[in-house]
Design an enzyme around this catalytic site. Sequence first.
Site, PDB file in Angstrom:
ATOM      1  N   GLU A 168      29.945 -54.371  -3.873  1.00 64.18           N
ATOM      2  CA  GLU A 168      29.646 -55.801  -3.984  1.00 64.18           C
ATOM      3  C   GLU A 168      28.501 -56.021  -4.952  1.00 64.18           C
ATOM      4  O   GLU A 168      27.551 -55.242  -4.990  1.00 64.18           O
ATOM      5  CB  GLU A 168      29.294 -56.354  -2.593  1.00 64.18           C
ATOM      6  N   SER A 169      28.604 -57.066  -5.772  1.00 62.70           N
ATOM      7  CA  SER A 169      27.568 -57.438  -6.732  1.00 62.70           C
ATOM      8  C   SER A 169      27.320 -56.280  -7.703  1.00 62.70           C
ATOM      9  O   SER A 169      28.218 -55.915  -8.455  1.00 62.70           O
ATOM     10  CB  SER A 169      26.297 -57.870  -5.989  1.00 62.70           C
ATOM     11  N   ALA A 170      26.131 -55.677  -7.691  1.00 60.48           N
ATOM     12  CA  ALA A 170      25.888 -54.528  -8.565  1.00 60.48           C
ATOM     13  C   ALA A 170      26.862 -53.401  -8.258  1.00 60.48           C
ATOM     14  O   ALA A 170      27.257 -52.642  -9.157  1.00 60.48           O
ATOM     15  CB  ALA A 170      24.450 -54.048  -8.415  1.00 60.48           C
ATOM     16  N   GLY A 216      30.036 -54.428  -9.992  1.00 56.96           N
ATOM     17  CA  GLY A 216      29.854 -54.226 -11.431  1.00 56.96           C
ATOM     18  C   GLY A 216      29.873 -52.759 -11.803  1.00 56.96           C
ATOM     19  O   GLY A 216      30.369 -52.373 -12.871  1.00 56.96           O
TER      20      GLY A 216
END
Length: 541
Positions: free
Chosen positions: A231-233, A236
């Site tokens: 999730e998020s970082a 990414g």
Amino acid sequence: MFTRLFYFGLVAVSTLHAALANEPPGELPILSLPYGRWRAAKYDRAADVYTFRNIRYAVPPTGPLRWTKPVRPKIPEIDIQDGSYDPPCIPGPQPEGFEDPSYEKQRKSASEDCLFLDIYVPGKALRENGSDKLPVIAWIYGGGYTIGSKDQAIEQGIYDGTRLVQHAAGNAIVVTFNYRLSVFGWLAGTTMENEGLPNAGLHDQRAALEWIKDYIHLVGGDRRKVSAWGESAGGGSILSHLIMHEGKTDPLFRRAVALSPGLSFPVDRKGMVEDQFRDYLSKAGCTGKGVACLRAASISKLIQASHNGVGQVGPTPDGRLLKHVFSVEMARGKYWKHLDSLVVSHVFDEGGPFIRSNDTLTSLHSLVQSLFPAYAAEAVSTLADHYNLNKPSYESVKTIGSKLVRDAIFACNIRAIVQGYPQRSYLMQYSPRAATHGADVAAVWYSPALYNVTIPLFAGYQSYLLSHAITNDPNSLRDQALTPPTIAWPRVAGTDKEKLRNVLNVGDTGYQLIADEQVLKSSCDIWQQVLLDATRQGGYL
């Protein structure tokens, strides 16, 4: 070498199963590796899940090993490890607007010696020697590439894989791991390329995935059925693994769940990124002395310098591991083509929490300008026009800024990845109570025992993801006996249209299929074009 590793593998399997077969009261199984032995830290009888805690997957990246590739341990530990040594990686400053109560605990207990992983194993995987191997879920945590750990909220059940294994009826194994953060994991620029290792955090993640490939069979896992979740970082990071070496490198996972995948776009590694590195060098007292000085510096000085305005960190083009930023590589077709399938999602309001109450159109214009090198003035002008940053608008500054951040950091990464895998992608919007960035983490790691109440919406959400990890299809094992009921979730459609279709909306009243109003082709085409143009103008294409 291969013979030696195979020998150790046989020893590990026999030791583990022998320990379970003759398990005296209170005795826990031991995992034997070529470089040490780890006893399971606990056994949850109700869930039938063993937890192996803090298994070292790389030697401490300290001193001369700072900003180098993670190194697999070689010298066997003499004593049996109990998993109690568990420092998280050193965080950077806490991101404004995302204050986390666990941050101070992480900061105080953090160490460079932090490259550990946890394994959550169903008891049947250890008891049924020689049976079918189980799918594996590898979790990559978020935190803006600067904070977070596999343990950051484990007391609240967040990142504790016990419930996931239990909800999967013991048909999956969960692995969580740490990776280097902030300046220790993400310093980049041409000096770092020549003297150190950019993207050290990404290399750590790769090392943990390599550990899974080499050793997960010892606890009944199937290295051919690894799902990367993040999730998020973390999301990414998953996208970044898909463009390693221009998409020529196997990412070591076959399925993926990328929730709110967050990536910035440092297109100018020889200019802006190198300037950021030199600024950090100065703050650490190493002006003109390069990476060797940083490796010799005290840890306290390096930490202090990282809290003195180091700037944005995260996956950064380095000319080798990552040739260009994600959007550019996807446009060039330079990504790993062989994923079985993936789930991608965003929350209802990704960008809102990143906009300050005192932001103005002028400050938003300055923000966009700060993200691009001076030679890319046309990119800034194009984006300013698209988001109406130069003239009054019927929309509020908060609304405009939210759209700008949403598209730049999250939505257009999502658009690019589903366009890359149009026949293999499932897209979701998570929108209970107009959810903001990070709200979906609670649903991923939901456990009724921790909430003291059953939340059917979370249970259904979780069943989609587990079904995907186990069968490659979020529908085949989804829980259909809940209220609200889960619904059939088709693959995404309309990847060449303004609005993506067949998007599963997870809302307060249940599940429905919608056309996505946020991941818009018109906006993402503009972002992709300005990033391509800026990359060309800098001489990188």
